[in-house]
Design a protein around this motif. Sequence first.
Motif, PDB file in Angstrom:
ATOM      1  N   TYR A  79       8.589  11.604  24.191  1.00  0.00           N
ATOM      2  CA  TYR A  79       7.901  12.761  23.636  1.00  0.00           C
ATOM      3  C   TYR A  79       7.903  12.630  22.117  1.00  0.00           C
ATOM      4  O   TYR A  79       8.732  11.915  21.543  1.00  0.00           O
ATOM      5  CB  TYR A  79       8.579  14.048  24.105  1.00  0.00           C
ATOM      6  N   PRO A  80       6.975  13.314  21.446  1.00  0.00           N
ATOM      7  CA  PRO A  80       6.800  13.109  19.998  1.00  0.00           C
ATOM      8  C   PRO A  80       8.071  13.263  19.166  1.00  0.00           C
ATOM      9  O   PRO A  80       8.281  12.509  18.216  1.00  0.00           O
ATOM     10  CB  PRO A  80       5.773  14.171  19.610  1.00  0.00           C
ATOM     11  N   ALA A  83       9.999   9.994  18.971  1.00  0.00           N
ATOM     12  CA  ALA A  83       9.260   8.781  18.609  1.00  0.00           C
ATOM     13  C   ALA A  83       9.879   8.087  17.395  1.00  0.00           C
ATOM     14  O   ALA A  83      10.266   8.727  16.424  1.00  0.00           O
ATOM     15  CB  ALA A  83       7.800   9.122  18.319  1.00  0.00           C
ATOM     16  N   SER A  91       5.473   7.389  21.114  1.00  0.00           N
ATOM     17  CA  SER A  91       5.094   8.753  21.499  1.00  0.00           C
ATOM     18  C   SER A  91       3.973   8.735  22.528  1.00  0.00           C
ATOM     19  O   SER A  91       3.005   7.978  22.406  1.00  0.00           O
ATOM     20  CB  SER A  91       4.618   9.538  20.280  1.00  0.00           C
TER      21      SER A  91
END
Length: 138
Positions: A79-80, A83, A91
């Motif tokens: 998930y972002p 990242a 991501s």
Amino acid sequence: MSTTPTAPTLYLTELDVTRLERLASRGGVPHMLELLDDLLARATIVEPREIPRDIVTMNSRFTCLLEGEAAPREWTLVYPDAADYDAGCISVLSPAGSSLLGVHAGQTVQFQQPDGRAQQIAVKEITYQPEAHGQFTL
């Protein structure tokens, strides 16, 4: 003349869809709803226990080969907020990450880089998939 629908090209777990929907509902990412709609239109959604072990799911670690590179890379789809490209954590909202979610080991996908160039990635092997290790929680 009738046309038959195209078979889905990727698999997603119900948990990944739920997590992505939560991410999309937070807003702040302009293309997130469009990305999610595109993924869902092409996906077969399955229970986490039913996902084949050779599918890239969220938090899966895999070996891939980028077009034009000689050495494979080890990436994890995240998930972002987790990242870190230099650490191999890609991501799901990146062009590469969104193209990799739900694909089989052995499959090659193409995505468009931010500068407009097309790039291909071949997924060679899934080295870790959470669902294959009994991790089914939200």
